[in-house]
Each structure stands twice: as structure tokens, then as C-alpha cells.
Design a protein around this motif. Structure first.
Motif, PDB file in Angstrom:
ATOM      1  N   ALA A   1       8.425  15.048   2.449  1.00 41.86           N
ATOM      2  CA  ALA A   1       8.904  16.154   1.621  1.00 41.86           C
ATOM      3  C   ALA A   1       8.100  17.415   1.893  1.00 41.86           C
ATOM      4  N   ARG A   2       6.813  17.242   2.200  1.00 42.67           N
ATOM      5  CA  ARG A   2       5.984  18.411   2.486  1.00 42.67           C
ATOM      6  C   ARG A   2       6.448  19.113   3.744  1.00 42.67           C
ATOM      7  N   ALA A   3       6.476  18.390   4.832  1.00 39.78           N
ATOM      8  CA  ALA A   3       6.809  19.011   6.110  1.00 39.78           C
ATOM      9  C   ALA A   3       7.296  17.944   7.068  1.00 39.78           C
ATOM     10  N   ARG A   4       8.394  18.213   7.715  1.00 37.52           N
ATOM     11  CA  ARG A   4       8.902  17.264   8.703  1.00 37.52           C
ATOM     12  C   ARG A   4       9.796  18.019   9.682  1.00 37.52           C
ATOM     13  N   THR A   5      10.166  17.307  10.753  1.00 36.88           N
ATOM     14  CA  THR A   5      11.146  17.883  11.647  1.00 36.88           C
ATOM     15  C   THR A   5      12.519  17.337  11.291  1.00 36.88           C
ATOM     16  N   CYS A   6      13.515  18.142  11.543  1.00 40.52           N
ATOM     17  CA  CYS A   6      14.907  17.842  11.293  1.00 40.52           C
ATOM     18  C   CYS A   6      15.518  17.934  12.680  1.00 40.52           C
ATOM     19  N   TYR A   7      15.443  16.861  13.437  1.00 38.36           N
ATOM     20  CA  TYR A   7      15.845  16.832  14.828  1.00 38.36           C
ATOM     21  C   TYR A   7      14.968  17.766  15.674  1.00 38.36           C
TER      22      TYR A   7
ATOM     23  N   HIS B   1      14.014  21.184  14.474  1.00 36.58           N
ATOM     24  CA  HIS B   1      13.472  22.329  13.738  1.00 36.58           C
ATOM     25  C   HIS B   1      12.675  21.812  12.539  1.00 36.58           C
ATOM     26  N   LEU B   2      12.002  22.733  11.857  1.00 34.41           N
ATOM     27  CA  LEU B   2      11.129  22.335  10.759  1.00 34.41           C
ATOM     28  C   LEU B   2      11.894  22.293   9.444  1.00 34.41           C
ATOM     29  N   ALA B   3      11.605  21.261   8.633  1.00 35.52           N
ATOM     30  CA  ALA B   3      12.278  21.128   7.348  1.00 35.52           C
ATOM     31  C   ALA B   3      11.252  20.771   6.282  1.00 35.52           C
ATOM     32  N   GLY B   4      11.709  20.314   5.140  1.00 37.06           N
ATOM     33  CA  GLY B   4      10.802  20.032   4.040  1.00 37.06           C
ATOM     34  C   GLY B   4      10.324  21.336   3.412  1.00 37.06           C
ATOM     35  N   ARG B   5       9.299  21.228   2.579  1.00 35.24           N
ATOM     36  CA  ARG B   5       8.833  22.435   1.893  1.00 35.24           C
ATOM     37  C   ARG B   5       8.340  23.482   2.873  1.00 35.24           C
ATOM     38  N   LEU B   6       7.775  23.024   4.012  1.00 32.77           N
ATOM     39  CA  LEU B   6       7.331  23.979   5.024  1.00 32.77           C
ATOM     40  C   LEU B   6       8.511  24.759   5.593  1.00 32.77           C
ATOM     41  N   GLY B   7       9.574  24.053   5.944  1.00 34.40           N
ATOM     42  CA  GLY B   7      10.753  24.725   6.490  1.00 34.40           C
ATOM     43  C   GLY B   7      11.323  25.736   5.512  1.00 34.40           C
TER      44      GLY B   7
ATOM     45  N   ARG C   1      18.001  23.011  -0.387  1.00 30.67           N
ATOM     46  CA  ARG C   1      18.140  24.437  -0.092  1.00 30.67           C
ATOM     47  C   ARG C   1      18.262  24.600   1.409  1.00 30.67           C
ATOM     48  N   PRO C   2      18.888  25.684   1.860  1.00 31.69           N
ATOM     49  CA  PRO C   2      19.055  25.860   3.300  1.00 31.69           C
ATOM     50  C   PRO C   2      17.763  26.298   3.979  1.00 31.69           C
ATOM     51  N   HIS C   3      17.582  25.846   5.201  1.00 36.31           N
ATOM     52  CA  HIS C   3      16.446  26.323   5.978  1.00 36.31           C
ATOM     53  C   HIS C   3      16.923  26.625   7.394  1.00 36.31           C
ATOM     54  N   LEU C   4      16.049  27.289   8.156  1.00 35.65           N
ATOM     55  CA  LEU C   4      16.448  27.822   9.452  1.00 35.65           C
ATOM     56  C   LEU C   4      16.618  26.741  10.515  1.00 35.65           C
ATOM     57  N   ALA C   5      17.834  26.652  11.077  1.00 38.04           N
ATOM     58  CA  ALA C   5      18.092  25.782  12.219  1.00 38.04           C
ATOM     59  C   ALA C   5      18.670  26.642  13.333  1.00 38.04           C
ATOM     60  N   GLY C   6      19.304  26.025  14.300  1.00 37.36           N
ATOM     61  CA  GLY C   6      19.843  26.779  15.430  1.00 37.36           C
ATOM     62  C   GLY C   6      18.757  27.043  16.464  1.00 37.36           C
TER      63      GLY C   6
END
Lengths: 236, 236
Positions: B115-121, B123-129, B184-189
Motif C-alpha cells: 500500500a505504501r509503494a509498489r509498481t503497477c506493471y 509505473h509507480l503506484a500505492g501512496r507513493l504513486g 484514486r488515479p495515478h500516472l501511467a502511460g
DNA sequence: GGAATTCTTCGGCGCGGACCGAAACGTCCG
DNA sequence: CGGACGTTTCGGTCCGCGCCGAAGAATTCC
């Protein structure tokens, strides 16, 4: 690491809802954004009403469909825009690179009408959707090079055209939806829905038959030309 | 209208690939963006190697996985970013509104690290993302109010930070990815992938364990503060 | 009130597919 | 060259689930 991902069962159960051909046919039919009765869907899918009743029970329980009971009718529709988007994404994934050859003339006609212009849940798709999206982009109203968003000029265009954009909840104002016939993105989101709704309400487009295909009217042809310079004559 | 939608069988077959709990566990594991061997996945999913071999055959045949044979190993990874995005979208759909209570302390620890920080394939996700996405938005580098796109200032920020953005193919530069822990949305692409790649290469983040969780290093904490004003201390 | 319509519930049938273990195949290493 | 290891193929078992038809419940129409 023997710990199974905690959301694997949930993911599998969601996919299982779509993994049946009859239920998939229902979801595709419901992509027209309207509510269907259980009987209509049963005829559409070609199964007994009793069978389809069980399918609807599962889809509703799984949160993919919302239901509304009126008298002896059971109306169902896709639960929300997110669900519709998900089904569209799945369809885009399996959309054939090579166009399949239709088996009959009627299918060919239906397919080409769908390719010309149709609704994608609540926004316009097909060649019409692409043409409008391209026009918006070419005029600097929509920006696709750094993502997918309306520009300030784009906000002004919607206001000037008398198409209200309601900022509701978290749904993005503009969002790309991948077209499964054209394999190109077109405008979805709040703005896409507002444009489609306005086009149907003012008679720029009318629905053909009972499914998702639409056609452009004479009034629509004029409007698209005046407002965006789009030649929609071939989409009538 | 008794004509069955022509793409219903295709849609059902695609969903059926994901509708098995073991295969779903594989797809989730592969969301870390790396290649796993068949044996690793078998242990991870808790089934016999022979069983998993058959699953991999189906996933590869269905186009969801790409494989690479090296000696006696069979490496598989998600076929492309579109497939990864699809799996993420499905996960977001089933992400529980109420957080599930973890069964063990180890699971709790793993869950909170994810939940803190992880990769989503890629890009960065979790609270960090989320924090990075919010910071980009707050500084006018990313625009979310009219869609989801980098601004011209945003393009400049990436250039100034020395993070190259390769305009390759049709993949959008910026795209929203819904986070299943934060909702919530986070930056991908392309931009999200470039930022993540840069963060891992320069040592701003390092992977924890064998899965998707990452943590912010001391150098990363400084960088995120200097470049975006993000207080990432709690994400170490 | 009775008949027609729409949908649901239930029992039963049959197919598909997930699983395992045993054995075979290939690759790497001592 | 032989043994260890990773993977695949095959036979066999078993469970889940999609399907139907018949009967039942609910609603509307005449």
C-alpha cells in the motif's frame, strides 16, 4: 513465497461472470446503454428464459448489472460507466486485427452500420466517433499528444455549442476509449457522453434498429459541418 | 433479433482465461513487470508443475503472456502494456471498498508495504504513486481537471529532470491508472513508466522482496523533495 | 375472476476443464 | 556419461456449471 495473492479469487470470480458466452452476449447487447428486459435478452442470446434468469441473477449479484423491476418485467442495464468501460476494454483486446468476413448479407449490413456510427455505452464511436475526435483535436479543442484532455478552448467550444458538461464525481471530463473497428481512440468520459446525449436529443443522430448502431440525420450533417468542419455525409 | 453478437465467443474465451483462480494468481504475480519461470509460478500458486504448465500454454495461446525459452527454463511475462492495463482495470473493479483484514502478521506487513509503494506493471503506484501524481498536478505539470495529460510545463519538467520520454507507437504519454488500495488515479502511460524506470535506475527506489512492493531510499527522499516537494519520509 | 404474459425455482442431464501422479524429454553440471 | 533439475505429456478422476423443461409465483389484461 507460497502465499496466494489475496485478490486472485476475486479476480477469477469477476472474470468468470464474463467467461460464459451467453452472459458475454448480454453484456455486449447492454453496451447500447439502455435497459433490456430478461425476455429480450433471452431471445437475443438464443437460450430459454429460465436459463437467462439465472445468468441475470449472477451478473446482478456480481455487481456488473443494475436491475429495476417494473410490474412483471425485470429491466437490467450495466451497473455504471466503469463497468461499461471495462467491457469495452475487453472487447478491444479481442478485436481482430483482420476484419472477420460476415456470413450473411444481413450481418454485413449490420456490421457496416455499426462501423459507420454507433454508441459505445454513452458516447459516440465508429467512424463518426473517430471523425469527431479528430476534428476536435485538429482544432486545438482536445489534446492527445500529451495524454487525453480537453483544452481551455475545448471547454469554450462545448459552452458555445450549448452542451453542458456536468462535473460529477470522479469521472474524468475527457477519456480515451479504444474503438474496436477503427483501432483508434475516440472521445469518452463526461464530454463524450454529453456530446452523444446532445446529438440524440437534438436529432443530429437517431438510433437504427434495436441495438447500438446510429445514423447521422440531415440536421446532424449540417451541425457537424458548421461546428467542427466534419464531412459526415458518408455516415448518413 | 436472434443474431448473436459475433464477438461474444471471443469475449467469453478471453474472460475464461482469467476466470481460473490459479491463472489469475499468475497474472497478478506477473504484474510486477518481470519474467517468471514456470516453476516459480507453480510454487507461488500452490499447484503441481504439470498443472501450471497447461495453464501457461493456454495463457500464451490466448495472447495474454509472452514466453521466452532459455535452456531448461521457460520464462513468461505479460504480453504487453495493454494486457497489463487490462488486468489492472479488472483488479480495480474488484478492489474491496472496505480493506480486508489480513490473516497473519506477515501478510499484514506485506500488505502495508504494497500500500505504501509498489509498481503497477511498469509505473509507480500505492501512496507513493498517488503522492507523485498529486505533486505533479499541484505544480501545473499534469492536468486532471479536463482529462489526464501532461502540460507543456510538464514536458519541460521531465526534460529538466533528465528523464527521457520516448514517443513510441500509440501508447499515450500520460494516462490514468486507478489504484486499488487508494481508489484514486495515478500516472501511467509513457511518462509513468519513464519515471518509474528512472527511479529504479538511479536508486530513488529499490524493490523489496520478490514481488511488486518497493521502498524509497534516502536518495529518493531527497530527490522527490527537491524535484516535486513531496515528503516521502513515511514511505521509506 | 379467469386467462395470458413474464419471470423464477427446481431437478436432472451432460460436457468441459482443473487437478494430480507417473513417466518421458531436454538441459545443465560434475 | 550419469545424475539432478525444470518442464511437458498423458491418462484418469472429479467437481462445477450451463442447459432445458416443468411447475410455480407474480402481474397485467380482458
Amino acid at each position: 513465497m507460497t502465499s496466494r495473492e489475496p485478490q486472485a479469487p476475486r479476480l477469477a470470480r469477476l472474470a468468470a461472470l464474463i467467461a460464459d458466452e451467453t452472459r458475454a452476449a448480454c453484456l455486449l447487447a447492454l453496451l447500447d446503454g439502455r435497459a433490456w428486459t430478461a425476455g429480450e435478452l433471452a431471445r437475443h442470446a438464443g437460450v430459454a428464459p429460465s436459463t437467462l434468469s439465472e445468468h441475470l441473477g449472477k451478473l446482478v449479484a456480481g455487481g456488473l448489472l443494475a436491475e429495476e423491476r417494473q410490474g412483471r418485467h425485470r429491466y437490467v442495464r450495466l451497473a455504471d460507466t466503469r463497468t461499461a468501460q471495462l467491457v469495452e476494454d475487453l472487447v478491444a483486446q479481442v478485436s481482430p486485427g483482420a476484419r472477420p468476413t460476415p456470413r450473411s448479407l444481413r450481418e454485413a449490413g449490420a456490421h457496416s452500420a455499426m462501423a459507420r456510427a454507433r454508441t459505445c455505452y454513452d458516447h459516440l464511436a465508429g467512424r463518426l466517433g473517430i471523425a469527431l475526435t479528430d476534428a476536435l483535436t485538429g482544432r486545438g479543442l482536445l489534446r492527445q499528444d500529451t495524454g487525453f484532455a480537453l483544452t481551455d478552448a475545448g471547454l469554450g467550444w462545448f459552452a458555445a455549442a450549448g452542451i453542458p458538461l456536468e462535473r460529477t464525481g470522479r469521472r474524468p471530463l475527457a477519456r480515451a476509449c479504444l474503438d474496436w473497428t477503427e483501432r483508434r481512440p475516440h472521445l469518452a468520459g463526461v464530454a463524450g457522453a454529453a456530446l452523444c446525449r446532445h446529438a440524440l436529443e437534438t436529432g443530429w443522430c437517431v438510433r437504427i434498429g434495436s441495438e447500438r448502431a446510429v445514423k447521422v440525420t440531415a440536421a446532424g450533417e449540417r451541425a457537424f459541418l458548421d461546428l467542427l468542419g466534419v464531412e459526415a455525409g458518408s455516415l448518413r
